[in-house]
Design an enzyme around this catalytic site. Structure first.
Site, PDB file in Angstrom:
ATOM      1  CE  LYS A 181      -1.880   2.983   1.851  1.00 24.11           C
ATOM      2  NZ  LYS A 181      -1.689   4.478   1.620  1.00 24.11           N
ATOM      3  CD  GLU A 256      12.532   4.221   9.205  1.00 25.98           C
ATOM      4  OE1 GLU A 256      12.411   5.045  10.112  1.00 25.98           O
ATOM      5  OE2 GLU A 256      13.030   4.358   8.059  1.00 25.98           O
ATOM      6  CB  CYS A 290      13.422   7.968   8.634  1.00 26.25           C
ATOM      7  SG  CYS A 290      11.873   7.777   7.535  1.00 26.25           S
ATOM      8  CD  GLU A 387      11.102  12.296  11.675  1.00 29.70           C
ATOM      9  OE1 GLU A 387       9.606  11.872  12.029  1.00 29.70           O
ATOM     10  OE2 GLU A 387      11.884  11.557  11.059  1.00 29.70           O
TER      11      GLU A 387
HETATM   12  P1  ADP Z   1       2.904  10.948   6.943  1.00 29.27           P
HETATM   13  O1  ADP Z   1       2.364  11.730   7.941  1.00 29.27           O
HETATM   14  O2  ADP Z   1       4.247  11.154   6.472  1.00 29.27           O
HETATM   15  O3  ADP Z   1       2.067  10.920   5.702  1.00 29.27           O
HETATM   16  P2  ADP Z   1       1.934   8.492   7.723  1.00 29.27           P
HETATM   17  O4  ADP Z   1       2.361   7.737   8.615  1.00 29.27           O
HETATM   18  O5  ADP Z   1       0.457   8.944   7.983  1.00 29.27           O
HETATM   19  O6  ADP Z   1       2.880   9.578   7.243  1.00 29.27           O
HETATM   20  O7  ADP Z   1       1.900   7.690   6.340  1.00 29.27           O
HETATM   21  C1  ADP Z   1       2.476   6.575   6.054  1.00 29.27           C
HETATM   22  C2  ADP Z   1       1.910   5.448   5.370  1.00 29.27           C
HETATM   23  O8  ADP Z   1       0.885   5.149   6.163  1.00 29.27           O
HETATM   24  C3  ADP Z   1       0.951   6.132   4.089  1.00 29.27           C
HETATM   25  O9  ADP Z   1       1.246   4.979   3.144  1.00 29.27           O
HETATM   26  C4  ADP Z   1      -0.300   6.096   4.736  1.00 29.27           C
HETATM   27  O10 ADP Z   1      -1.427   5.972   3.609  1.00 29.27           O
HETATM   28  C5  ADP Z   1      -0.445   4.941   5.556  1.00 29.27           C
HETATM   29  N1  ADP Z   1      -1.387   5.558   6.631  1.00 29.27           N
HETATM   30  C6  ADP Z   1      -2.025   6.515   7.167  1.00 29.27           C
HETATM   31  N2  ADP Z   1      -2.697   6.234   8.151  1.00 29.27           N
HETATM   32  C7  ADP Z   1      -2.875   5.123   8.252  1.00 29.27           C
HETATM   33  C8  ADP Z   1      -3.596   4.210   9.199  1.00 29.27           C
HETATM   34  N3  ADP Z   1      -4.595   4.869  10.161  1.00 29.27           N
HETATM   35  N4  ADP Z   1      -3.425   2.767   8.918  1.00 29.27           N
HETATM   36  C9  ADP Z   1      -2.535   2.323   8.295  1.00 29.27           C
HETATM   37  N5  ADP Z   1      -1.956   2.908   7.424  1.00 29.27           N
HETATM   38  C10 ADP Z   1      -2.045   4.319   7.340  1.00 29.27           C
END
Ligand code: ADP
Length: 485
Positions: A181, A256, A290, A387
């Site tokens: 995903k 990570e 990161c 961060e």
């Molecule tokens: P950022 O804030 O850098 O966008 P996220 O941690 O929200 O970082 O996103 C990293 C990945 O996690 C993306 O692929 C995002 O679509 C996915 N993501 C965001 N929210 C969720 C969730 N509740 N459960 C699983 N995956 C998620």
């Protein structure tokens, strides 16, 4: 500007069971070009239904040709994929530059790293094995390293190709079937990876890609009962949700989650050798890394020299369109720009010693921010603790080794650290005491080489990716105890 597309896949599709398919809800999401803010293309709005189909396709692959393939054959498919990626480095880089806003040189480096992951893991596939164990008289005991089964990979937008290489690459090596995903802000190279994997001969269902929103497709993947392992790279908050969801199914997760990594510069350091590492590790990918070295800790006796050398280089930094290939491109989104801007606004009490310039030709609707260098930052300040994920670095003085260590270890993160010193005893002593998953001595690799195990402690996460170590995490160990007296 619309998408310049060097691949044949439909950007609005998911890749499931070896087929390019429309998402079940037929809906699309808009993807923007960070250099202009304009829509680049539309992508699939994948949902729980698509995740479910993809998990089933992955399970079918495990029950079919993919599951029966030998380790040697998996290695050959990975080798073929690595060659295809290497041949298409320029195309992948152009796609990534448009999608992530990553300057071309940096996008190219990511594509080369993806090819290198495939190469490294192709060679490793038939070299990971179990052990025989001494046990009681009349027994023969051995261990088998088996795939977990279906593995879920939720990746962010900052280094799609590198993270696919380290996470999906290791999973495939061990014979897992993958559901990927990618982030809703940047998913095109994940789809290109699927196109190339199909050309390389991977059987249908071994690799599935479902673009979509985190709260929908991502959440559905982390909670799916047909998934046996989750790899997640992203924010701490989302990592906690993913771990909780996976916990309901009692499956292992690799997380990570970023960091606030420090480089420690001692009075006996080779300052000239350190300088490019001090700055590049902070501003690479516009600081959206990161393992960015966002904190530079410097011994007080050389503090003003290092600060003024860094400031001079900051003044030379230029920010602009990813295709123009300056050292810094735009941030990924307007939302990310606002977030970084608010950190900067809340740092008006601090001493900003230098900043770079945004190129005059850069679009004023692009997501650009100037790189900024802050000196004398108090250890408890948000800029020294949180961060930022933007091109912002802080410099702080220290008085002795213990003080340096206390500052370096004084955040809730622990991803990467560097020691710049010619004193071997100090290098060894501090390398043991630094709270980090990777310590570099007289160098710094933001992300490091593909061979080097990588991951964090504390809120930087847990589990290790890259190198051989990743292969152990991507497999389940079975112990077989045979009695034959
Ligand atoms: P950022 O804030 O850098 O966008 P996220 O941690 O929200 O970082 O996103 C990293 C990945 O996690 C993306 O692929 C995002 O679509 C996915 N993501 C965001 N929210 C969720 C969730 N509740 N459960 C699983 N995956 C998620």
């Amino acid at each position: 500007m619309s998408l310049s597309m060097p691949f044949t896949f439909d950007p609005g599709a998911c890749f499931i069971g070896g087929q390019w398919v429309a998402p079940a809800n037929r809906e699309q999401l808009s993807l923007s070009n960070p250099s202009t803010g304009a829509e680049l293309c539309q992508i699939a709005h994948g949902s729980a239904a698509d995740i479910d189909t993809a998990v089933n396709a992955a399970q079918d692959a495990l029950d079919g040709e993919w599951g029966r393939a030998t380790a040697l054959q998996r290695g050959r498919w990975l080798a073929a994929l690595g060659k295809l990626v290497q041949d298409r480095v320029e195309d992948l880089a152009a796609l990534e530059a448009q999608d992530v806003g990553k300057p071309l040189t940096q996008a190219r480096a990511d594509a080369v790293a993806l090819a290198r992951y495939c190469e490294f893991y192709s060679g490793a596939a038939d070299k990971v094995h179990g052990d025989t164990l001494p046990y009681l008289e009349g027994y023969t005991v051995y261990t088998l390293r088996e795939p977990h089964g279906v593995t879920g990979h939720i990746i962010p937008w900052n280094y799609p190709m590198q993270i696919i290489g380290r996470s999906v690459g290791a999973a495939l090596t061990m014979g897992n079937a993958v559901v990927l995903k990618p982030a809703e802000q940047a998913c095109l190279t994940a789809l290109a990876f699927a196109e190339l994997a199909q050309q390389a001969g991977f059987p249908p269902g071994a690799i599935n890609v479902v673009p979509g929103l985190g709260a929908e497709a991502g959440a559905a993947l982390s909670a799916h009962t047909g998934v046996q392992h989750i790899s997640f790279t992203g924010s701490v908050q989302t990592g906690m949700s993913v771990q909780q969801a996976a916990g309901q199914n009692v499956i292992p997760v690799t997380l990570e989650l970023g960091g606030k990594s420090a480089q420690l510069v001692f009075e006996d350091a080779d300052i000239e050798a350190a300088m490019p590492f001090l700055i590049n590790a902070g501003i690479q990918n516009a600081g959206q890394t990161c393992s960015a070295a966002s904190r530079i800790l410097v011994h007080r006796s050389i503090y003003s020299t290092v600060v003024s050398k860094m400031a001079k280089q900051y003044q030379q930094l230029r920010v602009g369109d990813a295709m123009q290939d300056f050292s810094i491109g735009p941030l990924i989104s307007e939302q990310q720009k606002q977030r970084v801007q608010s950190f900067i606004n809340n740092a008006s009490d601090l001493n900003c010693v230098a900043e770079g310039q945004i190129d005059s030709a850069a679009s004023n609707t692009g997501f650009f921010v100037k790189p900024m260098l802050f000196a004398d930052v108090p250890a408890e300040h948000a800029l020294a603790q949180q961060e930022v994920f933007g091109p912002v670095q802080v410099v702080m003085p220290f008085d002795d080794d213990d003080h340096a260590l206390a500052l370096a270890n004084g955040t809730e993160f622990g991803l990467v650290a560097a020691i710049w010193s010619r004193d071997g005893a100090r290098q060894m002593r501090l390398a043991k005491k630094l709270r980090a998953g990777q310590v570099f001595i007289n160098n710094y690799g933001a992300g490091g080489g593909v061979e080097l195990p990588f991951g964090g402690v504390g809120k930087s996460g847990h589990g290790r990716e890259k190198g051989f170590e990743a292969l152990y995490g991507m497999s389940a160990l079975k112990t077989v105890a045979a009695r034959h007296d």
